[in-house]
Design a protein around this motif. Structure first.
Motif, PDB file in Angstrom:
ATOM      1  N   ARG A 278       5.214   2.426  -1.047  1.00  0.00           N
ATOM      2  CA  ARG A 278       5.351   1.046  -1.498  1.00  0.00           C
ATOM      3  C   ARG A 278       4.148   0.705  -2.383  1.00  0.00           C
ATOM      4  NH1 ARG A 278       7.311  -2.585   3.592  1.00  0.00           N
ATOM      5  NH2 ARG A 278       7.459  -4.132   1.908  1.00  0.00           N
ATOM      6  N   ILE A 279       4.422  -0.025  -3.463  1.00  0.00           N
ATOM      7  CA  ILE A 279       3.411  -0.332  -4.464  1.00  0.00           C
ATOM      8  C   ILE A 279       3.261  -1.849  -4.598  1.00  0.00           C
ATOM      9  CG2 ILE A 279       2.706  -0.074  -6.873  1.00  0.00           C
ATOM     10  CD1 ILE A 279       2.726   2.545  -5.539  1.00  0.00           C
ATOM     11  N   PHE A 280       2.019  -2.328  -4.505  1.00  0.00           N
ATOM     12  CA  PHE A 280       1.710  -3.746  -4.650  1.00  0.00           C
ATOM     13  C   PHE A 280       0.774  -3.897  -5.855  1.00  0.00           C
ATOM     14  CE2 PHE A 280       2.846  -2.822  -0.339  1.00  0.00           C
ATOM     15  CZ  PHE A 280       3.684  -3.864   0.015  1.00  0.00           C
ATOM     16  N   VAL A 281       1.204  -4.693  -6.823  1.00  0.00           N
ATOM     17  CA  VAL A 281       0.541  -4.741  -8.122  1.00  0.00           C
ATOM     18  C   VAL A 281      -0.103  -6.101  -8.354  1.00  0.00           C
ATOM     19  CG1 VAL A 281       0.854  -4.475 -10.615  1.00  0.00           C
ATOM     20  CG2 VAL A 281       2.214  -3.083  -9.025  1.00  0.00           C
ATOM     21  N   ALA A 282      -1.363  -6.083  -8.779  1.00  0.00           N
ATOM     22  CA  ALA A 282      -2.092  -7.313  -9.123  1.00  0.00           C
ATOM     23  C   ALA A 282      -1.993  -7.553 -10.622  1.00  0.00           C
ATOM     24  CB  ALA A 282      -3.552  -7.200  -8.704  1.00  0.00           C
ATOM     25  N   GLU A 283      -1.670  -8.789 -11.001  1.00  0.00           N
ATOM     26  CA  GLU A 283      -1.575  -9.156 -12.408  1.00  0.00           C
ATOM     27  C   GLU A 283      -2.339 -10.453 -12.662  1.00  0.00           C
ATOM     28  OE1 GLU A 283       2.556  -8.263 -14.243  1.00  0.00           O
ATOM     29  OE2 GLU A 283       2.958  -8.634 -12.105  1.00  0.00           O
ATOM     30  N   ARG A 284      -2.862 -10.538 -13.856  1.00  0.00           N
ATOM     31  CA  ARG A 284      -3.545 -11.762 -14.299  1.00  0.00           C
ATOM     32  C   ARG A 284      -3.179 -11.997 -15.758  1.00  0.00           C
ATOM     33  NH1 ARG A 284      -9.458 -12.897 -15.975  1.00  0.00           N
ATOM     34  NH2 ARG A 284      -9.702 -15.132 -15.505  1.00  0.00           N
ATOM     35  N   GLN A 285      -2.634 -13.156 -16.014  1.00  0.00           N
ATOM     36  CA  GLN A 285      -2.161 -13.480 -17.356  1.00  0.00           C
ATOM     37  C   GLN A 285      -1.198 -12.398 -17.864  1.00  0.00           C
ATOM     38  OE1 GLN A 285      -5.783 -14.036 -19.616  1.00  0.00           O
ATOM     39  NE2 GLN A 285      -6.213 -16.014 -18.667  1.00  0.00           N
ATOM     40  N   SER A 286      -0.284 -12.010 -16.984  1.00  0.00           N
ATOM     41  CA  SER A 286       0.771 -11.039 -17.284  1.00  0.00           C
ATOM     42  C   SER A 286       0.245  -9.633 -17.575  1.00  0.00           C
ATOM     43  CB  SER A 286       1.624 -11.516 -18.473  1.00  0.00           C
ATOM     44  OG  SER A 286       2.220 -12.769 -18.186  1.00  0.00           O
ATOM     45  N   LYS A 287      -1.003  -9.359 -17.233  1.00  0.00           N
ATOM     46  CA  LYS A 287      -1.571  -8.028 -17.437  1.00  0.00           C
ATOM     47  C   LYS A 287      -1.890  -7.396 -16.089  1.00  0.00           C
ATOM     48  CE  LYS A 287      -5.342  -5.484 -19.662  1.00  0.00           C
ATOM     49  NZ  LYS A 287      -6.576  -5.568 -20.490  1.00  0.00           N
ATOM     50  N   VAL A 288      -1.492  -6.137 -15.916  1.00  0.00           N
ATOM     51  CA  VAL A 288      -1.790  -5.420 -14.686  1.00  0.00           C
ATOM     52  C   VAL A 288      -3.292  -5.149 -14.605  1.00  0.00           C
ATOM     53  CG1 VAL A 288      -1.471  -3.246 -13.434  1.00  0.00           C
ATOM     54  CG2 VAL A 288       0.482  -4.351 -14.544  1.00  0.00           C
ATOM     55  N   ILE A 289      -3.900  -5.543 -13.484  1.00  0.00           N
ATOM     56  CA  ILE A 289      -5.340  -5.329 -13.313  1.00  0.00           C
ATOM     57  C   ILE A 289      -5.663  -4.495 -12.070  1.00  0.00           C
ATOM     58  CG2 ILE A 289      -5.982  -7.437 -14.546  1.00  0.00           C
ATOM     59  CD1 ILE A 289      -6.426  -8.760 -11.793  1.00  0.00           C
ATOM     60  N   GLY A 290      -4.635  -4.086 -11.338  1.00  0.00           N
ATOM     61  CA  GLY A 290      -4.886  -3.252 -10.175  1.00  0.00           C
ATOM     62  C   GLY A 290      -3.607  -3.018  -9.399  1.00  0.00           C
ATOM     63  N   PHE A 291      -3.655  -2.041  -8.490  1.00  0.00           N
ATOM     64  CA  PHE A 291      -2.511  -1.825  -7.600  1.00  0.00           C
ATOM     65  C   PHE A 291      -2.952  -1.096  -6.340  1.00  0.00           C
ATOM     66  CE2 PHE A 291      -2.462   1.933 -10.364  1.00  0.00           C
ATOM     67  CZ  PHE A 291      -2.224   2.978  -9.481  1.00  0.00           C
ATOM     68  N   VAL A 292      -2.150  -1.266  -5.311  1.00  0.00           N
ATOM     69  CA  VAL A 292      -2.360  -0.617  -4.023  1.00  0.00           C
ATOM     70  C   VAL A 292      -1.117   0.194  -3.703  1.00  0.00           C
ATOM     71  CG1 VAL A 292      -2.285  -1.099  -1.544  1.00  0.00           C
ATOM     72  CG2 VAL A 292      -4.070  -2.123  -2.936  1.00  0.00           C
ATOM     73  N   MET A 293      -1.331   1.416  -3.231  1.00  0.00           N
ATOM     74  CA  MET A 293      -0.221   2.284  -2.847  1.00  0.00           C
ATOM     75  C   MET A 293      -0.284   2.553  -1.347  1.00  0.00           C
ATOM     76  SD  MET A 293       0.589   6.211  -4.060  1.00  0.00           S
ATOM     77  CE  MET A 293       0.858   5.710  -5.763  1.00  0.00           C
ATOM     78  N   ALA A 294       0.839   2.320  -0.661  1.00  0.00           N
ATOM     79  CA  ALA A 294       0.922   2.567   0.779  1.00  0.00           C
ATOM     80  C   ALA A 294       1.910   3.686   1.050  1.00  0.00           C
ATOM     81  CB  ALA A 294       1.360   1.295   1.508  1.00  0.00           C
ATOM     82  N   SER A 295       1.487   4.655   1.880  1.00  0.00           N
ATOM     83  CA  SER A 295       2.331   5.795   2.226  1.00  0.00           C
ATOM     84  C   SER A 295       2.697   5.734   3.705  1.00  0.00           C
ATOM     85  CB  SER A 295       1.608   7.108   1.934  1.00  0.00           C
ATOM     86  OG  SER A 295       1.299   7.212   0.562  1.00  0.00           O
ATOM     87  N   PRO A 296       3.931   6.071   4.058  1.00  0.00           N
ATOM     88  CA  PRO A 296       4.357   5.953   5.460  1.00  0.00           C
ATOM     89  C   PRO A 296       3.777   7.043   6.353  1.00  0.00           C
ATOM     90  CG  PRO A 296       6.118   6.913   4.149  1.00  0.00           C
ATOM     91  CD  PRO A 296       5.027   6.537   3.179  1.00  0.00           C
ATOM     92  N   VAL A 297       3.594   6.681   7.617  1.00  0.00           N
ATOM     93  CA  VAL A 297       3.271   7.640   8.682  1.00  0.00           C
ATOM     94  C   VAL A 297       4.474   7.581   9.618  1.00  0.00           C
ATOM     95  CG1 VAL A 297       1.561   8.373  10.381  1.00  0.00           C
ATOM     96  CG2 VAL A 297       0.838   7.000   8.407  1.00  0.00           C
ATOM     97  N   PRO A 298       5.532   8.330   9.322  1.00  0.00           N
ATOM     98  CA  PRO A 298       6.854   8.085   9.914  1.00  0.00           C
ATOM     99  C   PRO A 298       6.919   8.105  11.438  1.00  0.00           C
ATOM    100  CG  PRO A 298       7.034   9.555   8.020  1.00  0.00           C
ATOM    101  CD  PRO A 298       5.576   9.413   8.306  1.00  0.00           C
ATOM    102  N   GLN A 299       6.342   9.134  12.075  1.00  0.00           N
ATOM    103  CA  GLN A 299       6.490   9.267  13.515  1.00  0.00           C
ATOM    104  C   GLN A 299       5.732   8.209  14.301  1.00  0.00           C
ATOM    105  OE1 GLN A 299       8.079  11.356  16.064  1.00  0.00           O
ATOM    106  NE2 GLN A 299       9.462  11.211  14.313  1.00  0.00           N
TER     107      GLN A 299
END
Length: 369
Positions: free
Chosen positions: A201-222
């Motif tokens: 899952r990807i969470f993206v930070a934007e400011r004035q319609s410009k991407v300035i950062g993002f966070v990526m989360a990976s599952p730990v299924p079990q």
């Protein structure tokens, strides 16, 4: 008779996709270690058990197979899978080292005379459902969120279809990598993962319609958990951007009653509560020196402090385990090479040169102001 190279390329590509699909299926079924999903990252080789019910992701360096975390299999099969993999490796003249192993594998090998281990550090753990209390009880953290919001920063989750190979995210990633003194690292800190999102899952930070950062989360299924695998800040990220991205991501992950979330390993952290120190004396000396003098390349204390300020509910120990009775300097060198993908000495030399150039530019700037 002509030789159609395009057919060979297509067959190779199809084979790689088939292997990745097999790996992904096993990870989703048996992935317990926090790093389990990361074996889908580029650059990882795979070993499958003879029964095809287990997979191990690894890289091979200097006669050592460096395993990404631990074998991915049913818990009751773990001792047998370790034996099978290590025998298969020994037949090729290779030793084995499990990097970022956690309590499940550690408990299996703790009393083994044929294995040695060292404490790598610790990883912080939160329950997503109680995460909002962190900000309610600590005004300084809430202030960081407000700083970002007041400057117009918004964070939203992007679907994988939009985020995959997205040029704005790639541009932001390049900007972040350009700020690192050390050459780009790989293996369990592989940055080029936007083409293999799958269940991430990807969470993206934007400011004035410009991407300035993002966070990526990976599952730990079990364990029904999540690893915040990447926290990326672009050149134009303002104060509080990282905090706002992490807060948004963890709140979203908690909606489906996830059991836990972690920000991953804090290398050399002393916050894990363990009964005995398994690290050999010589390695404690080396790691202590690295922590004290390696800050211009990797700020271990700064990373530890950043994760600590979110007040984790607990810290879990993370280990490196070698299938040798004595953890050797050669194994440590092989581990370093797994991350640098070349001579660690050359990588360190380049890092020193980069740091020196940065300091010279800073001095010139100071002199001219």
């Amino acid at each position: 008779m002509g030789f159609n190279t395009s057919i060979v390329v297509q067959q190779t590509f199809s084979s790689a996709l088939s292997t990745l699909q097999r790996v992904r299926e096993l990870v989703l079924r048996y992935g317990w270690n926090t790093t389990a999903y990361q074996i889908l990252n580029p650059g990882i080789s795979y070993w499958f058990s003879s029964a095809q019910d287990a997979v191990i992701g690894y890289v091979e360096r200097h006669g050592v197979r460096i395993v990404a975390g631990a074998p991915i299999c049913q818990e009751e099969r773990l001792p047998q899978i370790v034996i099978e993999f290590e025998r298969a490796s020994a037949q090729q003249g290779l030793n084995v080292c499990y990097f970022c192993a956690e309590s499940r594998l550690e408990s299996v090998l703790r009393n083994s005379a044929r294995h040695s281990m060292a404490l790598l550090g610790a990883q912080p753990i939160w329950q997503p459902q109680t995460w909002p209390l962190v900000f309610e009880h600590h005004a300084s953290l809430k202030a960081q969120l407000n700083r970002a919001r007041n400057k117009g920063v918004t964070v939203t989750e992007w679907p994988a279809e939009r985020a995959s190979r997205n040029p704005e995210l790639l541009r932001c990633l390049r900007e972040w990598l350009a700020t690192r003194s050390f050459p780009t690292l790989h293996f369990l800190v592989e940055p080029m993962t936007l083409e293999r999102l799958y269940d991430r899952r990807i969470f993206v930070a934007e400011r004035q319609s410009k991407v300035i950062g993002f966070v990526m989360a990976s599952p730990v299924p079990q364990r029904d958990g999540w690893l915040i695998e990447q926290i990326i800040r672009g050149r134009d990220a303002v104060n509080g951007t990282s905090e706002l991205m992490i807060d948004t991501a963890i709140r979203a992950l908690g909606v489906n009653d996830s059991a836990f979330v972690t920000l991953g390993l804090s290398p050399l952290s002393r916050r894990a509560d363990i009964e005995t120190e398994p690290t050999p004396f010589w390695l404690r000396v080396v790691l202590g020196w690295v922590r004290a003098h390696g800050r211009r390349f990797y700020n271990f204390d700064g990373l530890d402090a950043f994760k600590t300020k979110f007040h984790p509910q607990r810290w879990e120990p993370v280990f490196v385990i070698s299938n040798q009775s004595y953890f050797s300097p050669h194994t440590l060198y092989a581990v370093a090479a797994a991350f640098t993908q070349r001579s660690p000495i050359l990588a360190a030399t380049q890092a020193i040169w980069n740091a020196a150039q940065t300091e010279v530019r800073w001095l010139i700037k100071q002199k001219n102001t």
